[in-house]
Enzyme design. Sequence first.
Site, PDB file in Angstrom:
ATOM      1  N   PHE A   1     -11.806  -2.060   4.702  1.00  0.00           N
ATOM      2  CA  PHE A   1     -10.862  -1.338   5.554  1.00  0.00           C
ATOM      3  C   PHE A   1     -10.967  -1.828   6.990  1.00  0.00           C
ATOM      4  O   PHE A   1     -12.058  -1.884   7.561  1.00  0.00           O
ATOM      5  CB  PHE A   1     -11.146   0.160   5.496  1.00  0.00           C
ATOM      6  CG  PHE A   1     -10.579   0.835   4.268  1.00  0.00           C
ATOM      7  CD1 PHE A   1     -10.411   0.146   3.090  1.00  0.00           C
ATOM      8  CD2 PHE A   1     -10.222   2.164   4.313  1.00  0.00           C
ATOM      9  CE1 PHE A   1      -9.890   0.758   1.963  1.00  0.00           C
ATOM     10  CE2 PHE A   1      -9.690   2.802   3.199  1.00  0.00           C
ATOM     11  CZ  PHE A   1      -9.521   2.106   2.027  1.00  0.00           C
TER      12      PHE A   1
ATOM     13  N   THR B   1     -12.955   0.176  -3.185  1.00  0.00           N
ATOM     14  CA  THR B   1     -12.293   0.617  -1.974  1.00  0.00           C
ATOM     15  C   THR B   1     -13.265   1.329  -1.042  1.00  0.00           C
ATOM     16  O   THR B   1     -14.447   1.460  -1.343  1.00  0.00           O
ATOM     17  CB  THR B   1     -11.095   1.524  -2.336  1.00  0.00           C
ATOM     18  OG1 THR B   1     -10.335   1.808  -1.166  1.00  0.00           O
ATOM     19  CG2 THR B   1     -11.564   2.819  -2.977  1.00  0.00           C
TER      20      THR B   1
ATOM     21  N   GLU C   1      -6.736   4.999  -8.901  1.00  0.00           N
ATOM     22  CA  GLU C   1      -8.032   5.451  -8.393  1.00  0.00           C
ATOM     23  C   GLU C   1      -8.746   6.436  -9.314  1.00  0.00           C
ATOM     24  O   GLU C   1      -8.139   7.376  -9.842  1.00  0.00           O
ATOM     25  CB  GLU C   1      -7.822   6.096  -7.019  1.00  0.00           C
ATOM     26  CG  GLU C   1      -9.104   6.320  -6.259  1.00  0.00           C
ATOM     27  CD  GLU C   1      -8.914   6.050  -4.775  1.00  0.00           C
ATOM     28  OE1 GLU C   1      -9.786   6.477  -4.008  1.00  0.00           O
ATOM     29  OE2 GLU C   1      -7.918   5.403  -4.383  1.00  0.00           O
TER      30      GLU C   1
ATOM     31  N   LYS D   1      -9.680   1.599  -9.194  1.00  0.00           N
ATOM     32  CA  LYS D   1     -10.207   1.755  -7.833  1.00  0.00           C
ATOM     33  C   LYS D   1     -11.394   2.711  -7.840  1.00  0.00           C
ATOM     34  O   LYS D   1     -11.318   3.823  -8.372  1.00  0.00           O
ATOM     35  CB  LYS D   1      -9.133   2.293  -6.893  1.00  0.00           C
ATOM     36  CG  LYS D   1      -8.115   1.264  -6.464  1.00  0.00           C
ATOM     37  CD  LYS D   1      -7.107   1.833  -5.496  1.00  0.00           C
ATOM     38  CE  LYS D   1      -7.634   1.924  -4.090  1.00  0.00           C
ATOM     39  NZ  LYS D   1      -6.568   2.345  -3.136  1.00  0.00           N
TER      40      LYS D   1
ATOM     41  N   ASP E   1       0.857  -1.181   0.000  1.00  0.00           N
ATOM     42  CA  ASP E   1       0.000   0.000   0.000  1.00  0.00           C
ATOM     43  C   ASP E   1       0.895   1.234   0.000  1.00  0.00           C
ATOM     44  O   ASP E   1       1.038   1.919   1.011  1.00  0.00           O
ATOM     45  CB  ASP E   1      -0.889  -0.031   1.246  1.00  0.00           C
ATOM     46  CG  ASP E   1      -2.047   0.944   1.159  1.00  0.00           C
ATOM     47  OD1 ASP E   1      -2.243   1.533   0.081  1.00  0.00           O
ATOM     48  OD2 ASP E   1      -2.755   1.113   2.162  1.00  0.00           O
TER      49      ASP E   1
END
Length: 318
Positions: free
Chosen positions: A178, A156, A96, A132, A17
């Site tokens: 998450f 996400t 993203e 994403k 990440d």
Amino acid sequence: MTSKLEQLRAMTTVVADTGDIEAVARLKPVDCTTNPTIVLKALGTDMFAEVFDEAISWGKSKGGASEAVTAAIADRLAISVGAELTKLVPGRVSTEVDADLSFDTKGSIEKARGIIAAYKERGIEKDRILIKLASTWEGIRAAEVLQKEGIDCNLTLLFSKAQAIACAEAKVFLISPFVGRILDWYKKSTGETYTAETDPGVLSVRAIYNYYKVNGIETIVMGASFRNAGEIEALAGCDRLTISPALLDELDADKGTLTRKLSADKTEADPLVSLDEKAFRWAMNEDPMATEKLAEGIRSFAKDLGTLRSLVAKKLSA
């Protein structure tokens, strides 16, 4: 004795990440994931100074309204960071879609197609990229369309089983539930201290993993946003885990025994559920943690995107 990181790799696909090129080269993850925050950090390093200058020159050569040029340069920079990462990992790099498109299905689809086209111009095919998208109803619907076009998506900012169910129905390639942000909310809300085994974020991912496996859902579960190594160890065996360099280093230095916690053949009954838009929105409404953290995450990514564009605007005017 091998490190816990090596033991983890034997049961879980490890993803970095980060946009830290040196860390990726050293830690050798299979995949990498980026977001506006990570892109900003990468561009603040000497390694990307030339990339930044190239993007500014490219933007100036295009001409047009300053706002549009600024946005285009920011997009190019995100692709540049992603392109460098594809040279270091054998798998996928997640890029993203703009956070301010989180409630715009059509806009998200168009942006995703543009990202894929920009990578292709650099000789990077779509099978190396994951798009994403925020796990809003609109983001999930965009992913459904993109998946049918052969563009794999990473959903996400996922905090609830309802989001995971909707993603599964859309046949999304991968979800990123998450962990740490869920823990943050519960610690603030309850004032309690949690262990790895009682951590609400860990329990959420375990529940989603169980639901997917027992119902034969192929969508990949990739735990994300960790606050400590204990959360990672508690999810050992999950399909994938995306981990920061600091925690990867911690796991690499630990020579203790890592016990597998998740396995597809050790699941409990959990009936298949279908959610239409009304049911999805009601489920989110009834889950204040998921609603608040989703909105907060979108605002945070949008803020960082704004910061990136402001940085680009200053460079353009210099």
